[in-house]
Design a protein around this motif. Sequence first.
Motif, PDB file in Angstrom:
ATOM      1  N   MET A   1      -5.655  13.519  14.754  1.00 55.22           N
ATOM      2  CA  MET A   1      -6.451  12.312  14.762  1.00 55.22           C
ATOM      3  C   MET A   1      -6.685  11.800  13.337  1.00 55.22           C
ATOM      4  O   MET A   1      -6.849  10.619  13.091  1.00 55.22           O
ATOM      5  N   LYS A   2      -6.738  12.777  12.349  1.00 52.22           N
ATOM      6  CA  LYS A   2      -6.845  12.350  10.962  1.00 52.22           C
ATOM      7  C   LYS A   2      -5.659  11.482  10.563  1.00 52.22           C
ATOM      8  O   LYS A   2      -5.794  10.565   9.761  1.00 52.22           O
ATOM      9  N   ASN A   3      -4.498  11.760  11.140  1.00 56.46           N
ATOM     10  CA  ASN A   3      -3.289  11.042  10.743  1.00 56.46           C
ATOM     11  C   ASN A   3      -3.431   9.546  10.979  1.00 56.46           C
ATOM     12  O   ASN A   3      -2.908   8.735  10.218  1.00 56.46           O
ATOM     13  N   ILE A   4      -4.107   9.165  12.075  1.00 58.82           N
ATOM     14  CA  ILE A   4      -4.258   7.741  12.364  1.00 58.82           C
ATOM     15  C   ILE A   4      -5.133   7.093  11.295  1.00 58.82           C
ATOM     16  O   ILE A   4      -4.888   5.976  10.848  1.00 58.82           O
ATOM     17  N   LEU A   5      -6.210   7.810  10.835  1.00 59.38           N
ATOM     18  CA  LEU A   5      -7.024   7.297   9.743  1.00 59.38           C
ATOM     19  C   LEU A   5      -6.183   7.099   8.495  1.00 59.38           C
ATOM     20  O   LEU A   5      -6.265   6.067   7.834  1.00 59.38           O
ATOM     21  N   TYR A   6      -5.347   8.089   8.201  1.00 57.08           N
ATOM     22  CA  TYR A   6      -4.545   7.990   6.991  1.00 57.08           C
ATOM     23  C   TYR A   6      -3.528   6.862   7.084  1.00 57.08           C
ATOM     24  O   TYR A   6      -3.161   6.280   6.073  1.00 57.08           O
ATOM     25  N   ILE A   7      -3.056   6.549   8.269  1.00 52.98           N
ATOM     26  CA  ILE A   7      -2.159   5.395   8.425  1.00 52.98           C
ATOM     27  C   ILE A   7      -2.887   4.124   8.024  1.00 52.98           C
ATOM     28  O   ILE A   7      -2.348   3.242   7.357  1.00 52.98           O
ATOM     29  N   LEU A   8      -4.194   4.009   8.408  1.00 49.07           N
ATOM     30  CA  LEU A   8      -4.961   2.817   8.088  1.00 49.07           C
ATOM     31  C   LEU A   8      -5.111   2.657   6.580  1.00 49.07           C
ATOM     32  O   LEU A   8      -4.762   1.632   6.011  1.00 49.07           O
ATOM     33  N   TYR A   9      -5.646   3.706   5.914  1.00 51.34           N
ATOM     34  CA  TYR A   9      -5.923   3.490   4.500  1.00 51.34           C
ATOM     35  C   TYR A   9      -4.713   3.733   3.618  1.00 51.34           C
ATOM     36  O   TYR A   9      -4.682   3.292   2.481  1.00 51.34           O
ATOM     37  N   SER A  10      -3.663   4.416   4.116  1.00 49.67           N
ATOM     38  CA  SER A  10      -2.470   4.587   3.286  1.00 49.67           C
ATOM     39  C   SER A  10      -1.675   3.299   3.203  1.00 49.67           C
ATOM     40  O   SER A  10      -0.897   3.124   2.280  1.00 49.67           O
ATOM     41  N   SER A  11      -1.862   2.387   4.146  1.00 45.87           N
ATOM     42  CA  SER A  11      -1.130   1.121   4.091  1.00 45.87           C
ATOM     43  C   SER A  11      -1.445   0.381   2.803  1.00 45.87           C
ATOM     44  O   SER A  11      -0.575  -0.176   2.152  1.00 45.87           O
ATOM     45  N   ILE A  12      -2.747   0.380   2.399  1.00 47.77           N
ATOM     46  CA  ILE A  12      -3.090  -0.292   1.139  1.00 47.77           C
ATOM     47  C   ILE A  12      -2.614   0.518  -0.055  1.00 47.77           C
ATOM     48  O   ILE A  12      -2.059  -0.020  -1.014  1.00 47.77           O
ATOM     49  N   LEU A  13      -2.797   1.829  -0.034  1.00 47.24           N
ATOM     50  CA  LEU A  13      -2.456   2.644  -1.203  1.00 47.24           C
ATOM     51  C   LEU A  13      -0.971   2.597  -1.490  1.00 47.24           C
ATOM     52  O   LEU A  13      -0.548   2.431  -2.626  1.00 47.24           O
ATOM     53  N   PHE A  14      -0.149   2.745  -0.455  1.00 52.16           N
ATOM     54  CA  PHE A  14       1.299   2.720  -0.655  1.00 52.16           C
ATOM     55  C   PHE A  14       1.765   1.323  -1.037  1.00 52.16           C
ATOM     56  O   PHE A  14       2.683   1.151  -1.814  1.00 52.16           O
ATOM     57  N   TYR A 229       7.539  -7.059   8.872  1.00 51.52           N
ATOM     58  CA  TYR A 229       6.244  -6.681   8.284  1.00 51.52           C
ATOM     59  C   TYR A 229       6.415  -5.763   7.080  1.00 51.52           C
ATOM     60  O   TYR A 229       5.912  -6.039   6.002  1.00 51.52           O
ATOM     61  N   ASP A 230       7.136  -4.665   7.249  1.00 52.49           N
ATOM     62  CA  ASP A 230       7.213  -3.645   6.202  1.00 52.49           C
ATOM     63  C   ASP A 230       7.826  -4.172   4.914  1.00 52.49           C
ATOM     64  O   ASP A 230       7.415  -3.790   3.817  1.00 52.49           O
ATOM     65  N   GLN A 231       8.814  -5.070   5.023  1.00 56.76           N
ATOM     66  CA  GLN A 231       9.509  -5.549   3.836  1.00 56.76           C
ATOM     67  C   GLN A 231       8.575  -6.325   2.902  1.00 56.76           C
ATOM     68  O   GLN A 231       8.714  -6.286   1.686  1.00 56.76           O
ATOM     69  N   LEU A 232       7.600  -7.019   3.472  1.00 58.05           N
ATOM     70  CA  LEU A 232       6.680  -7.828   2.672  1.00 58.05           C
ATOM     71  C   LEU A 232       5.320  -7.162   2.509  1.00 58.05           C
ATOM     72  O   LEU A 232       4.353  -7.812   2.110  1.00 58.05           O
ATOM     73  N   LEU A 233       5.224  -5.873   2.816  1.00 58.34           N
ATOM     74  CA  LEU A 233       3.950  -5.172   2.693  1.00 58.34           C
ATOM     75  C   LEU A 233       3.408  -5.172   1.268  1.00 58.34           C
ATOM     76  O   LEU A 233       2.190  -5.224   1.077  1.00 58.34           O
ATOM     77  N   PRO A 234       4.251  -5.161   0.218  1.00 57.17           N
ATOM     78  CA  PRO A 234       3.687  -5.274  -1.137  1.00 57.17           C
ATOM     79  C   PRO A 234       2.957  -6.594  -1.380  1.00 57.17           C
ATOM     80  O   PRO A 234       2.153  -6.683  -2.308  1.00 57.17           O
ATOM     81  N   TYR A 235       3.226  -7.612  -0.556  1.00 57.45           N
ATOM     82  CA  TYR A 235       2.598  -8.923  -0.746  1.00 57.45           C
ATOM     83  C   TYR A 235       1.481  -9.188   0.265  1.00 57.45           C
ATOM     84  O   TYR A 235       0.428  -9.708  -0.084  1.00 57.45           O
ATOM     85  N   TYR A 236       1.732  -8.845   1.540  1.00 52.10           N
ATOM     86  CA  TYR A 236       0.795  -9.255   2.588  1.00 52.10           C
ATOM     87  C   TYR A 236       0.337  -8.053   3.407  1.00 52.10           C
ATOM     88  O   TYR A 236       1.142  -7.209   3.807  1.00 52.10           O
ATOM     89  N   THR A 237      -0.960  -8.021   3.668  1.00 52.37           N
ATOM     90  CA  THR A 237      -1.519  -6.984   4.535  1.00 52.37           C
ATOM     91  C   THR A 237      -1.789  -7.493   5.931  1.00 52.37           C
ATOM     92  O   THR A 237      -2.008  -6.711   6.849  1.00 52.37           O
ATOM     93  N   PRO A 257      -7.224 -11.455  11.551  1.00 52.77           N
ATOM     94  CA  PRO A 257      -5.863 -11.355  10.995  1.00 52.77           C
ATOM     95  C   PRO A 257      -5.026 -10.323  11.746  1.00 52.77           C
ATOM     96  O   PRO A 257      -5.527  -9.290  12.177  1.00 52.77           O
ATOM     97  N   ILE A 258      -3.760 -10.610  11.873  1.00 53.91           N
ATOM     98  CA  ILE A 258      -2.832  -9.726  12.583  1.00 53.91           C
ATOM     99  C   ILE A 258      -2.249  -8.747  11.572  1.00 53.91           C
ATOM    100  O   ILE A 258      -1.690  -9.141  10.545  1.00 53.91           O
ATOM    101  N   THR A 259      -2.388  -7.442  11.857  1.00 53.75           N
ATOM    102  CA  THR A 259      -1.883  -6.417  10.949  1.00 53.75           C
ATOM    103  C   THR A 259      -1.247  -5.303  11.755  1.00 53.75           C
ATOM    104  O   THR A 259      -1.315  -5.293  12.986  1.00 53.75           O
ATOM    105  N   LYS A 260      -0.646  -4.374  11.067  1.00 58.16           N
ATOM    106  CA  LYS A 260       0.037  -3.250  11.706  1.00 58.16           C
ATOM    107  C   LYS A 260      -0.816  -2.006  11.515  1.00 58.16           C
ATOM    108  O   LYS A 260      -1.038  -1.556  10.396  1.00 58.16           O
ATOM    109  N   LEU A 261      -1.316  -1.433  12.628  1.00 59.12           N
ATOM    110  CA  LEU A 261      -2.264  -0.332  12.558  1.00 59.12           C
ATOM    111  C   LEU A 261      -1.614   1.042  12.587  1.00 59.12           C
ATOM    112  O   LEU A 261      -2.292   2.029  12.353  1.00 59.12           O
ATOM    113  N   ALA A 262      -0.338   1.115  12.920  1.00 57.25           N
ATOM    114  CA  ALA A 262       0.300   2.428  13.078  1.00 57.25           C
ATOM    115  C   ALA A 262       1.643   2.438  12.376  1.00 57.25           C
ATOM    116  O   ALA A 262       2.295   1.402  12.227  1.00 57.25           O
ATOM    117  N   ASP A 263       2.028   3.616  11.946  1.00 55.83           N
ATOM    118  CA  ASP A 263       3.337   3.818  11.324  1.00 55.83           C
ATOM    119  C   ASP A 263       4.362   4.031  12.423  1.00 55.83           C
ATOM    120  O   ASP A 263       4.289   5.004  13.169  1.00 55.83           O
TER     121      ASP A 263
END
Length: 696
Positions: A1-14, A229-237, A257-263
Motif C-alpha cells: 500500500m506504501k507503493n501507491i503513496l510513493y507513486i503519487l509523490y514520486s511523480s513530482i520528484l522524478f 502523458y509520460d513523455q511530457l511529464l517534465p513539463y506538465y503534471t 485537473p486530470i492526472t495519472k495516479l498510478a505507474d
Amino acid sequence: MKNILYILYSSILFALASTGSFAQEKEPEPQKKIVVKAFAKPGAILLRWAVTDKYAWKYSNQYGFIVERTTVLRDGKPLTSPEKRILFGDTIKPRPPKDWESLVRTNDMAAVAAQAIYGATFQVNNKEENELLQVFYESEELDRRFGFSLFAIDQDFEVAQYAGLGFVDTDVKENEKYLYNIKSAIPEDRMTVEPSGVFISTKDTEALPQPTDFFGYFYENAFVLVWEYDQLLPYYTAYNLERSEDGTAFEKINEVPITKLADTPYSGVSYTDSIPQYGKKYWYRIVGINYFNETSPPSEATALIGFKEIKAEPIFASANITSENQVALEWTFAEEELWKLNKYELLRAKTAIGPYKTVLDSIAPDQKKVTYGPLSNINYFKLKAVGKHQDFKESPPTMVQPVDSIPPNKPEGMKGVIDTLGIVTLQWKKNTELDLKGYTILRAYRKDQEFTKLTKRNLRNETYIDSIDMTSFDKAVYYRLIAEDHRYNESIPSDTLILVKPDRIPPTSPVFKTYEIKNGIVNLSWINSSSDDWASTIVYRRDTSDSIPQPWKKVFETPYSNVTQFADIETIPGKKYAYTLITVDQSKLESEPTPAVVMDIPIQLIKPGVKGLYAKVDREQKLIQLVWNLKAKDAVEIQVYRKSNKEPFTLYQRLDPETNRWIDQRLTANTTYTYAFKPVFKDGSIGTWEEIEVKY
C-alpha cells in the motif's frame, strides 16, 4: 500500500529530476535531499521545491527552508563580488492554519494539503472519494501525509506556496542572472538534508510544448479521449480537457485537473466523457498545466460524433429447403431497434466458426425473408444487422444441408501404440468432408472375432485412448475406424490396425557349454536361450583380481542364433576374470545372468627391460637428464617410477617406447632420487625393472 503513496509523490520528484534545470542526477540519491525547479517569466522567477524523504518533510514543516539568492551576472558579465541575500527575510514555512481557511473553501487541493500538514488525524470524509482513499488509510500515518501533501501541491502552485514549498521572486532585473540555493533550516544535529540550486534569469523563458498524440473515439455510448502523458511529464503534471460544439469556442469540462495516479506500462492517459447529444458533432482538445499553474498551447482538436449502437441481434426463425439447391431463410428482429438499421447482410461459411463471406448485401431493414442458392453439401448462415453508423450485430449461425446420401470417405492413416500398463493411444488422419459428424472405434482380440463398438457417441477428434487386459493370452489387439456424417451415412471401415501387446515376461537364460584358456586367450561356447522371441546373446566380463568388486563390462553381443562362441583376446596375464551370459528378447527384456565362470590368466615370462640407463645432473639448469636404450619392438609404453629418501615408488611418468631420453625438472635440492624404468608390451607382459639412484 506504501507503493501507491510513493507513486503519487514520486511523480513530482522524478519529473523534477529529469529536466536540465536541476543540479541533480536522474536516479534518486539514497541520502535525504532537496529537489528544485524554476520557471522564468517577465518580471518574476517562480521557484518550486520538495524533499525526498517523509521525515525531512515532517521536520521541514517545523523548521522551514532558506532561499538564498546570489546575483552572479549583470549585463552578461560576472560580478567580482557576487551579491547574496536571503529571500523572504527569514525561513519559509507552511502558513499557519488560519491563513488557509479562505483558500480551503474554494480549493480541494488546498484542503488536502492543509489536512496533511495540520490535521490531528489524516482522514478525508468525502464519501465520493473513499474508494481511492481507503487504500491510503491502511498505510502509515506519515506516509499518507507525505504522499498526499506532495500530490496536492504538485497540482497547484498556489497551494505549494501556502505549504512552504514554493516562492515567487518579483524583485528581479532583466540584466541580471541569479543562482538560487534552497537550504533546509533543520538543525544538523537532528537531520542533514542536501541542498539544491538552480541558475536562471528572467530572460531564460521557455516556450511550453504543445501536447501531442491526442485522439478520441466512440465506445460503449461514450467518448474516450487519449493522449501522451509520460513523455511530457517534465513539463506538465495535469491537464484540462476542453470541449466545443462549433470547433471554435472551447470550454473546460473537467472539475479537477486530470492526472495519472498510478505507474502503468502505458505512457498515455485517458478520460471518458458522456455524450451530451447523440448524432451531434463535438470537438475536443487538451491544455497542459505545469508545476507553476502555467498552461500550454492547446493540442490539435479532434472531432467526434456519438450515436446509438444496435443492441439487439437478428435471430433465424426458419430455414426451409425449397428445392434441391435452394433455401428460404426467415428471421426476427426487435421492432424498437429497427430505426437504427441501415441494412442486412447474409453471410455464409463452410464451418460454424467461419470464415464467413457476404453472399447477399443491401437487404432492406424492413425485410424478414430471403431465398438463397446454390447450396453446398453443408452451409452455415449468419445474418448481419448493420447500423446507420457502421455498427452491427450478427445472428447465431444456422446450418443448412440439402438431401445427402453419400457417406464419408474411408478413414486413413490409423496408427497406435500400447504401453506396458495396457494403455492404447490411437491416432488417424482427419476426414475432409464438411458435413462430418465424427468417428466410431471398433475393437477385437482375434482376427476371426466380431468387432465391437467402443464409443456410444461419435468422436470429434482424431485421437482415442483405450485400455486393454494385459493378463490375457492374446498377443495382439485389432482396431477399425468408421466415419459418419450428419445424415448418419457411414463410411466403409478403415484398414485393420494390428497392435502387438508389450512383452513383460523375460526370456530364459543361456547356458555355458565349454570354457578354456589357450595360449592366453579365453574361449567360451554356450547354448542359446529357448525363448521364441530371442533377439541376442551378450557376454559380460568382470575383473575379480582385486578385493574391491569391479563392474561388469559388456565384451561381446551377437544377434545371430548360429554364433555361440567367443574368444576374449583382451585379457591381461596374471588377472582373474569372471564371465556371464544374458539373453535379450525382442521387447528388450533381459534374462537372469548365467552362473558365472571364473578364469585365471597365467602370467607371461618377463621380457628384457631398458639397457644402459644413465643419469646426468645439471644443477645450474635445475634438472636431471636420464638416457637409456630399449630394443624391443612390441612395447606400448615405458613406465617411469620415482621415489625420494624413504618414500615408496610411485608411477611418475608414461613415455613413448620410441623415446630414449627424458628430463625431470620437478626437483628439490639436497634430495636423493631413485628412478625405475619398466616397459609394457602389447600382450600385457612387462619388461625387467631397472633402477638408478641420483643425488641432486
